[in-house]
Enzyme design. Structure first.
Site, PDB file in Angstrom:
ATOM      1  N   HIS A 185      48.055  29.639  37.201  1.00 44.85           N
ATOM      2  CA  HIS A 185      47.678  28.773  37.807  1.00 44.85           C
ATOM      3  C   HIS A 185      48.005  27.713  37.905  1.00 44.85           C
ATOM      4  O   HIS A 185      48.206  27.184  36.357  1.00 44.85           O
ATOM      5  CB  HIS A 185      46.391  28.768  36.961  1.00 44.85           C
ATOM      6  CG  HIS A 185      45.180  28.918  37.215  1.00 44.85           C
ATOM      7  ND1 HIS A 185      44.159  30.363  37.981  1.00 44.85           N
ATOM      8  CD2 HIS A 185      44.137  28.127  37.461  1.00 44.85           C
ATOM      9  CE1 HIS A 185      43.527  29.598  38.401  1.00 44.85           C
ATOM     10  NE2 HIS A 185      43.273  28.121  38.628  1.00 44.85           N
TER      11      HIS A 185
ATOM     12  N   GLU B  82      47.803  41.681  41.004  1.00 46.21           N
ATOM     13  CA  GLU B  82      46.830  41.597  39.910  1.00 46.21           C
ATOM     14  C   GLU B  82      45.494  41.714  39.894  1.00 46.21           C
ATOM     15  O   GLU B  82      45.111  41.501  41.609  1.00 46.21           O
ATOM     16  CB  GLU B  82      47.405  39.806  39.537  1.00 46.21           C
ATOM     17  CG  GLU B  82      47.070  38.365  40.696  1.00 46.21           C
ATOM     18  CD  GLU B  82      47.320  37.492  40.221  1.00 46.21           C
ATOM     19  OE1 GLU B  82      49.001  37.028  39.296  1.00 46.21           O
ATOM     20  OE2 GLU B  82      46.630  36.475  40.810  1.00 46.21           O
TER      21      GLU B  82
ATOM     22  N   HIS C  61      46.365  39.031  44.919  1.00 40.82           N
ATOM     23  CA  HIS C  61      44.904  39.144  44.036  1.00 40.82           C
ATOM     24  C   HIS C  61      44.620  39.579  45.505  1.00 40.82           C
ATOM     25  O   HIS C  61      43.539  39.362  45.387  1.00 40.82           O
ATOM     26  CB  HIS C  61      45.488  38.315  43.721  1.00 40.82           C
ATOM     27  CG  HIS C  61      44.021  38.130  43.051  1.00 40.82           C
ATOM     28  ND1 HIS C  61      44.172  37.248  41.448  1.00 40.82           N
ATOM     29  CD2 HIS C  61      42.823  38.646  42.627  1.00 40.82           C
ATOM     30  CE1 HIS C  61      42.744  37.758  40.720  1.00 40.82           C
ATOM     31  NE2 HIS C  61      42.389  38.563  41.411  1.00 40.82           N
TER      32      HIS C  61
END
Length: 243
Positions: free
Chosen positions: A195, A70, A43
């Site tokens: 998450h 991401e 990310h």
């Protein structure tokens, strides 16, 4: 079996804290794959506080499993993704400077923007997943925008999980995840999740969302690896994902 994609951002955070190249991010990614990871997730953020754009470019030819990038679809991010062409791009609605991803897309409000971005990525042959809260009414918008998958934002689930062990009524929240997953499957969307998933709460989630294709786990996995070792930790997570 649900696939485990290891998010290696935290390894990059550790490297950046001292400068130099320890740990070596390329070796970390290769070792994660050797130890059983089904994919590598990164990310990159605008301030490059962990994974850097250069890392992403260098990782692409070395990752032999699924490469998932991401991030928020800024011009710079999209240019990078289109250059690297990962197997999957996960779009998250992070504003600049946010500490970590903390909500999913409003697929109704941002429909036209998502449709344009997703169309561009899919034209390049990249599978697209979008970060989504457990909100059934947002699922149709993900499909209409052209997404292939949704990634359920599991932060609220992880936060409530331990409370629910002694107060089962608190797991009413989990119905929203199940209903969102059912709706997504009905209209042809695959399901990822990520998450704050960890060794305590992952198995329950997997058992109750059987449609789950992939989880992306980084922070908790890296913390566990301090105690258990990276190879052992990856295998511990994978055992929780067996059907």
């Amino acid at each position: 079996m649900t696939k485990l994609s290891v998010n290696i951002n935290k390894f990059a955070t550790l490297r950046n804290a001292r400068g130099g190249n320890l740990p070596d991010i390329l070796k970390v990614a290769a070792d994660c794959e050797t130890f059983g990871a089904d994919g590598i997730t990164v990310h990159p953020r605008p301030d490059e506080r962990h994974i850097r754009y250069r890392d992403v470019r260098e990782l692409k030819p070395l990752v032999t499993t699924e490469f998932n990038i991401e991030g928020y679809p800024s011009k710079e991010f999209l240019d990078l993704v289109l250059e690297v062409k990962p197997e999957q791009c996960t779009l998250v609605p992070d504003p600049p400077g946010v500490l970590t991803s903390n909500t999913g897309w409003d697929t109704i409000q941002h429909q036209s923007f998502l449709k344009e971005v997703i169309g561009t990525l899919k034209a390049a042959g990249i599978r697209v997943s979008i970060f989504l809260n457990p909100e059934v009414d947002k699922v149709e918008g993900a499909k209409t925008a052209g997404a292939d998958r949704i990634e359920l934002y599991t932060g609220p689930y992880a936060e409530e999980y331990h409370n629910a062990l002694t107060q089962p009524q608190n797991l009413a929240l989990f119905n929203d995840y199940k209903n969102t997953a059912v709706k997504a499957t009905e209209i042809g969307l695959d399901i990822n999740a990520g998450h704050d998933l960890n060794l305590d709460n992952l198995r329950y989630f997997k058992l109750h969302i059987p449609q789950l294709k992939e989880v992306s786990i980084g922070h908790a996995l890296v913390c566990d690896a301090i105690y258990f070792g990276l190879e052992n930790t990856i295998q511990m997570y994978k055992r929780l994902l067996v059907d």
